[in-house]
Design a protein around this motif. Structure first.
Motif: not given
Length: 82
Positions: A64-82
């Motif tokens: 209702r505030k105009g932001r996207p609805m979000l869903i949570k997904l579970k799994g293995k996450i890796e964060a890195f710099y490109r």
């Protein structure tokens, strides 16, 4: 490519929403990549590596505030710099 010594360390939890307490502006000065279950995702809004989840937009639905609805997904996450 940037020198690894000048890049800030990636946090355990990070959000692209500037209103979130998990938003760190210094990290977003560089391009970040997220791998979820071995595949790179380009639509990640927030992630937590220790808890193993990401949030992504749920299609084109908006709240209702105009932001996207979000869903949570579970799994293995890796964060890195490109």
């Amino acid at each position: 490519m940037n020198d690894a010594t000048t890049l800030p360390p990636l946090p355990d939890r990070l959000s692209i929403d500037t209103r979130s307490p998990h938003h760190i502006a210094a990290v977003f000065e560089h391009e970040i990549g997220i791998k979820f279950n071995g595949k790179e995702r380009l639509d990640v809004e927030e992630y937590c590596i220790s808890e193993g989840w990401i949030t992504v937009p749920a299609g084109k639905q908006l709240d209702r505030k105009g932001r996207p609805m979000l869903i949570k997904l579970k799994g293995k996450i890796e964060a890195f710099y490109r």
